[in-house]
Scaffold this motif. Sequence first.
Motif, PDB file in Angstrom:
ATOM      1  N   ASN A  45      12.468  -7.933  16.294  1.00 55.04           N
ATOM      2  CA  ASN A  45      12.958  -8.611  17.689  1.00 55.04           C
ATOM      3  C   ASN A  45      11.731  -8.738  18.715  1.00 55.04           C
ATOM      4  O   ASN A  45      10.468  -8.222  18.142  1.00 55.04           O
ATOM      5  N   LEU A  46      11.951  -9.354  19.588  1.00 52.00           N
ATOM      6  CA  LEU A  46      10.659  -9.492  20.570  1.00 52.00           C
ATOM      7  C   LEU A  46      11.498  -9.836  22.109  1.00 52.00           C
ATOM      8  O   LEU A  46      12.601 -10.045  22.142  1.00 52.00           O
ATOM      9  N   LEU A  47      10.551  -9.403  23.254  1.00 58.57           N
ATOM     10  CA  LEU A  47      11.092  -9.625  24.339  1.00 58.57           C
ATOM     11  C   LEU A  47      10.611 -10.977  24.852  1.00 58.57           C
ATOM     12  O   LEU A  47       9.261 -11.499  24.444  1.00 58.57           O
ATOM     13  N   GLN A  48      11.697 -11.856  25.406  1.00 58.85           N
ATOM     14  CA  GLN A  48      11.291 -13.180  25.834  1.00 58.85           C
ATOM     15  C   GLN A  48      10.548 -13.160  27.121  1.00 58.85           C
ATOM     16  O   GLN A  48      10.263 -12.269  27.788  1.00 58.85           O
ATOM     17  N   LYS A  49      10.272 -14.305  27.664  1.00 64.37           N
ATOM     18  CA  LYS A  49       9.519 -14.464  28.731  1.00 64.37           C
ATOM     19  C   LYS A  49      10.089 -13.900  30.018  1.00 64.37           C
ATOM     20  O   LYS A  49       9.594 -13.431  30.978  1.00 64.37           O
ATOM     21  N   ASN A  50      11.448 -13.931  30.007  1.00 60.83           N
ATOM     22  CA  ASN A  50      12.232 -13.409  31.253  1.00 60.83           C
ATOM     23  C   ASN A  50      12.359 -11.893  30.884  1.00 60.83           C
ATOM     24  O   ASN A  50      13.154 -11.477  31.743  1.00 60.83           O
ATOM     25  N   GLY A  51      11.941 -11.317  29.889  1.00 61.15           N
ATOM     26  CA  GLY A  51      11.975  -9.880  29.655  1.00 61.15           C
ATOM     27  C   GLY A  51      13.275  -9.639  28.677  1.00 61.15           C
ATOM     28  O   GLY A  51      13.412  -8.463  28.313  1.00 61.15           O
ATOM     29  N   ALA A  52      14.439 -10.596  28.509  1.00 58.95           N
ATOM     30  CA  ALA A  52      15.450 -10.333  27.495  1.00 58.95           C
ATOM     31  C   ALA A  52      15.197 -10.190  26.174  1.00 58.95           C
ATOM     32  O   ALA A  52      14.079 -10.908  25.493  1.00 58.95           O
ATOM     33  N   TYR A  64      15.213  -5.021  31.520  1.00 60.63           N
ATOM     34  CA  TYR A  64      16.087  -6.311  31.746  1.00 60.63           C
ATOM     35  C   TYR A  64      17.228  -5.758  32.163  1.00 60.63           C
ATOM     36  O   TYR A  64      17.925  -6.332  33.016  1.00 60.63           O
ATOM     37  N   LEU A  65      17.710  -4.650  31.532  1.00 61.24           N
ATOM     38  CA  LEU A  65      19.400  -4.411  31.671  1.00 61.24           C
ATOM     39  C   LEU A  65      19.301  -4.052  33.247  1.00 61.24           C
ATOM     40  O   LEU A  65      20.204  -4.356  33.849  1.00 61.24           O
ATOM     41  N   LEU A  66      18.226  -3.301  33.911  1.00 60.87           N
ATOM     42  CA  LEU A  66      18.195  -2.868  35.009  1.00 60.87           C
ATOM     43  C   LEU A  66      17.472  -3.767  36.188  1.00 60.87           C
ATOM     44  O   LEU A  66      17.392  -3.409  37.380  1.00 60.87           O
ATOM     45  N   ARG A  67      17.509  -4.963  35.844  1.00 57.73           N
ATOM     46  CA  ARG A  67      16.797  -6.059  36.688  1.00 57.73           C
ATOM     47  C   ARG A  67      17.307  -6.089  37.873  1.00 57.73           C
ATOM     48  O   ARG A  67      18.837  -6.201  38.211  1.00 57.73           O
ATOM     49  N   ASP A  68      16.702  -6.150  39.008  1.00 62.46           N
ATOM     50  CA  ASP A  68      17.357  -6.380  40.405  1.00 62.46           C
ATOM     51  C   ASP A  68      18.142  -4.871  40.729  1.00 62.46           C
ATOM     52  O   ASP A  68      19.156  -4.809  41.759  1.00 62.46           O
TER      53      ASP A  68
END
Length: 285
Positions: free
Chosen positions: A185-192, A244-248
């Motif tokens: 797996n990898l984290l994409q540019k948006n963090g997901a 990413y799950l806790l973004r914002d």
Amino acid sequence: MRKKIILSVTTLICIILLVIGGAVLWMRHRTIPETADRSNSIPTLYVHGWGAGARSTNSMIHYAEQYNDAKKVLTATISPEGKVSFSGYWPASAKRPLIQVISVDNKYYNYKVTQKWFGNVLQKLQKDYHIKRYNTVSHSMGNLTTMYYQVTNGQNKQLPALQKQVNIAGHFDGIVGIDDKPNQNLLQKNGAPKIQDSNFKYLNNHRQGYPKKQVDVLNIFGNLQDGSNSDGDVTVVSAKSLKYLLRDRYKDYQELEISGKKGQHSQLHENTRVDRAIGKFLWQK
């Protein structure tokens, strides 16, 4: 006559010792009546992982007691039916109270159920001690239990409010050997994460239930530096997907990666560097 006197004295001593022993045992396991008010305290709840128990959080608690002026006040035991019982003594003078949470059925991983069990602990603490705020320190499976609880109840103002959240070796997007593989797996540019397991999807779909701009988060994970980019059980990508799950949603977010042998999944809760980081995060301004 002398023998009778000696026998009587010996019997009396034995009775006294038994009474003292019983009193000490009672002191260790007594709990404060339901009228106790600890509403000004912020207890820190330690939640263990799969197949674990007191042993997995003992050293972290001991370190906090020795170096952070904290004190273990209660053990909260959760029965296989989710019923909660407390043992211990919570004195009003405890500056940084610690509560060790133990699940008897420690291999049960239906998080929609275990989050309710965790909620039972908080509700009993609210009822018996009138707590309003709390912190969590979770390892491995304990992270999913507390996260499921937060996305389910985090917006409920009638319940105690989470202040600080420490996650250790959290498999927020898969476990190696079950639904994840090293370097898959990898984290994409948006963090997901590019690949998302069922738990990640559930938490992401319910993330609006997490308290907004209220919780400071410290995410601790391991990397054995053996080419797997994991702690042996949880990949770095799986652990870091929490951001990413806790973004914002989070108030503040920090990460700590532990490299080498000390970054192994179970070694993370036996690591003084981790202990120091937790103490600084929870109690030092």
